[in-house]
Scaffold this active site. Structure first.
Site, mmCIF file in Angstrom:
data_model
loop_
_atom_site.group_PDB
_atom_site.id
_atom_site.type_symbol
_atom_site.label_atom_id
_atom_site.label_comp_id
_atom_site.label_asym_id
_atom_site.label_seq_id
_atom_site.Cartn_x
_atom_site.Cartn_y
_atom_site.Cartn_z
ATOM 1 N N THR A 11 13.052 -16.308 -10.450
ATOM 2 C CA THR A 11 13.455 -15.749 -9.465
ATOM 3 C C THR A 11 13.731 -15.167 -8.239
ATOM 4 O O THR A 11 13.915 -15.129 -6.854
ATOM 5 C CB THR A 11 15.636 -15.437 -10.273
ATOM 6 O OG1 THR A 11 14.918 -14.361 -10.163
ATOM 7 C CG2 THR A 11 15.837 -16.148 -11.354
ATOM 8 N N ASN A 13 10.680 -14.189 -5.152
ATOM 9 C CA ASN A 13 10.189 -14.638 -4.002
ATOM 10 C C ASN A 13 8.879 -15.976 -5.121
ATOM 11 O O ASN A 13 8.355 -17.226 -4.285
ATOM 12 C CB ASN A 13 9.418 -14.543 -2.570
ATOM 13 C CG ASN A 13 10.530 -14.136 -1.937
ATOM 14 O OD1 ASN A 13 11.749 -14.516 -1.573
ATOM 15 N ND2 ASN A 13 10.203 -13.263 -1.271
ATOM 16 N N VAL A 14 7.892 -15.059 -5.457
ATOM 17 C CA VAL A 14 6.925 -15.689 -6.348
ATOM 18 C C VAL A 14 6.879 -16.209 -6.643
ATOM 19 O O VAL A 14 6.684 -17.965 -7.302
ATOM 20 C CB VAL A 14 5.692 -14.564 -6.320
ATOM 21 C CG1 VAL A 14 4.121 -14.904 -6.687
ATOM 22 C CG2 VAL A 14 5.410 -13.152 -4.878
ATOM 23 N N ARG A 99 -5.338 -4.331 -12.502
ATOM 24 C CA ARG A 99 -5.710 -4.965 -11.484
ATOM 25 C C ARG A 99 -7.437 -3.799 -11.413
ATOM 26 O O ARG A 99 -8.498 -4.166 -11.757
ATOM 27 C CB ARG A 99 -5.883 -5.166 -10.372
ATOM 28 C CG ARG A 99 -4.871 -5.553 -9.784
ATOM 29 C CD ARG A 99 -4.480 -5.488 -8.263
ATOM 30 N NE ARG A 99 -3.227 -6.431 -8.135
ATOM 31 C CZ ARG A 99 -2.359 -6.360 -7.058
ATOM 32 N NH1 ARG A 99 -2.569 -5.613 -6.280
ATOM 33 N NH2 ARG A 99 -1.671 -7.317 -6.472
ATOM 34 N N CYS A 130 -2.647 -9.232 -2.282
ATOM 35 C CA CYS A 130 -2.365 -10.259 -1.278
ATOM 36 C C CYS A 130 -2.909 -10.743 -0.323
ATOM 37 O O CYS A 130 -3.821 -11.804 0.046
ATOM 38 C CB CYS A 130 -0.786 -10.660 -1.304
ATOM 39 S SG CYS A 130 0.073 -9.166 -0.091
ATOM 40 N N SER A 160 8.102 -10.435 3.191
ATOM 41 C CA SER A 160 7.773 -11.285 1.959
ATOM 42 C C SER A 160 7.083 -10.798 0.898
ATOM 43 O O SER A 160 7.310 -10.710 0.086
ATOM 44 C CB SER A 160 7.719 -12.547 2.685
ATOM 45 O OG SER A 160 6.005 -13.055 2.674
ATOM 46 N N GLY A 161 5.928 -10.150 1.388
ATOM 47 C CA GLY A 161 4.607 -9.114 0.273
ATOM 48 C C GLY A 161 5.371 -7.748 0.250
ATOM 49 O O GLY A 161 5.561 -7.731 -1.052
ATOM 50 N N PRO A 182 25.741 -1.958 14.336
ATOM 51 C CA PRO A 182 24.366 -1.013 13.928
ATOM 52 C C PRO A 182 23.441 -1.154 13.054
ATOM 53 O O PRO A 182 23.124 -2.278 12.555
ATOM 54 C CB PRO A 182 25.458 0.226 13.476
ATOM 55 C CG PRO A 182 26.946 -0.594 13.438
ATOM 56 C CD PRO A 182 26.708 -1.528 13.809
ATOM 57 N N HIS A 242 0.137 -12.652 5.992
ATOM 58 C CA HIS A 242 -0.523 -12.162 6.247
ATOM 59 C C HIS A 242 -1.525 -12.254 7.119
ATOM 60 O O HIS A 242 -2.293 -13.505 7.018
ATOM 61 C CB HIS A 242 -1.193 -11.416 5.209
ATOM 62 C CG HIS A 242 0.198 -10.232 4.319
ATOM 63 N ND1 HIS A 242 1.196 -10.947 4.571
ATOM 64 C CD2 HIS A 242 -0.219 -10.129 2.868
ATOM 65 C CE1 HIS A 242 2.005 -10.296 3.849
ATOM 66 N NE2 HIS A 242 0.753 -9.731 2.401
ATOM 67 N N ASN A 315 1.045 -15.502 2.288
ATOM 68 C CA ASN A 315 0.982 -14.613 0.974
ATOM 69 C C ASN A 315 1.394 -14.804 -0.699
ATOM 70 O O ASN A 315 1.126 -14.432 -0.815
ATOM 71 C CB ASN A 315 1.490 -13.161 2.172
ATOM 72 C CG ASN A 315 2.535 -13.301 2.197
ATOM 73 O OD1 ASN A 315 2.910 -14.118 3.231
ATOM 74 N ND2 ASN A 315 3.607 -12.426 1.157
#
Length: 343
Positions: A11, A13-14, A99, A130, A160-161, A182, A242, A315
């Protein structure tokens, strides 16, 4: 017989990009399941022309699944990736959790696909940061030609990262400024609309941020431990893609024309480099594309054997979802895994 693939974090973004790219590229999957936390149970996500109902992570039997594309954050990955891998499912993890584990290959297929064979030690493969992924795609062919000694990189990273909440914050702040409401700051340490923030991730003792450290450490692991790299990572008010300003010092001579020709023939690279207004790629043009775009290739007269480049990529795609799917394609195309049903 096709493979069974799970997208954990479907669900986000990636995760949504992973589903989209699997469908676009015709990945040989007989079944794709969308997985997320229990609070997303029953939500629907798109997969090609189909709609998938989200399953809860705790209730999935991963012994029946061949490949798990994991994009649910570092803490979730630390808890679940070893369990999923132990069930016989190969995990391709998008977080930073594994990683730097010496027993987990860190893969960018255009750069170090051969290192993927090491996945059998833990049944886990790591996807790089990314900003690192697009950088090494551009560096690899130049390193093969002239041997890179040192890299200085400044990044201009889209919101978005940092996830969907970060994208919402940029939108809401921008709107608030236009209507004189504001401006609220929740996700970022400072206002991001019409501003930029020279901090991504937390600060470390040496003054670098963790994002900058990731670029240094991951480039060495993926490309060459002898390369010296220093980075400054900056968040900018761009939704997707990016950008990176890259200065490279080589051991051997290489001209801008040579570099341009080499990069034009290199996998994953697309050179757009005209020395005129608009003769380069911006984040806007790169969004939704798979290539790593390279522009502004020029010689740096301040160092011996130096070049400067401008590197841009989506990215969410090359920096995350596309790279993960490409890793899965390498596993399949090289016959490194077989469908569980066939086995």
């Amino acid at each position: 017989m096709g493979y069974k693939v799970a997208i954990v974090g479907a669900t986000g973004n990636v995760g949504r990009e992973m589903l989209s790219i699997l469908a676009e590229r015709g990945f040989p999957a007989d079944e794709v399941i969308a997985v997320a936390s229990r609070r997303s149970l029953g939500r629907e996500v798109s997969f090609g022309d189909r709609t998938l109902k989200v399953q809860a992570l705790e209730f999935v039997d991963f012994s029946t699944i061949d490949i798990c594309l994991m994009s649910a954050g570092g803490e979730t990955s630390k808890q679940w990736s070893p369990k999923i891998a132990a069930a016989g499912c190969v995990v391709i993890d998008n977080s930073s959790a594994f990683r730097m584990d010496p027993d987990v290959p860190l893969i960018v297929p255009e750069v170090n696909a051969d290192a993927i064979t090491g996945f059998s030690k833990k049944n886990i493969i790591a996807n790089p940061n990314c900003s690192t992924a697009q950088l090494v795609v551009a560096l690899k062919p130049l390193h093969d030609k002239a041997t890179i000694k040192r890299v200085v990189v400044s990044t201009y990273q889209s919101v978005s990262g940092a996830g969907k909440e970060a994208m919402d914050e940029l939108f809401q702040q921008t709107r608030a400024i236009f209507v004189s409401d504001p401006v609220e700051t929740k996700t970022f340490p400072a206002r991001i609309a019409f501003n930029l923030i020279p901090q991504i991730d937390v600060f470390m003792e040496d003054g670098f941020t963790k994002e900058e450290w990731k670029m240094m450490a991951e480039t060495k692991k993926i490309l060459d431990p002898k390369i010296k790299l220093t980075a400054t990572c900056v968040r900018v008010p761009v939704f997707v893609s990016h950008s990176e300003s890259v200065n490279i010092e080589f051991e051997n001579p290489i001209s801008a024309d040579e570099a341009r020709d080499i990069l034009r023939e290199s996998p994953g690279c697309l050179v757009i480099d005209k020395r005129e207004p608009g003769g380069y790629v911006t984040p806007y043009e790169a969004t939704g594309e798979d290539a790593t775009y390279i522009s502004r290739i020029r010689e740096d007269p301040t160092v011996e054997n130096g070049l400067a480049l401008w590197v841009v990529a989506d990215n969410l795609r090359k920096g995350a979802a596309l790279n993960a799917v490409q890793i899965a394609e390498v596993l399949v195309n090289r016959g490194l895994i077989k469908p569980a049903k066939a086995a």
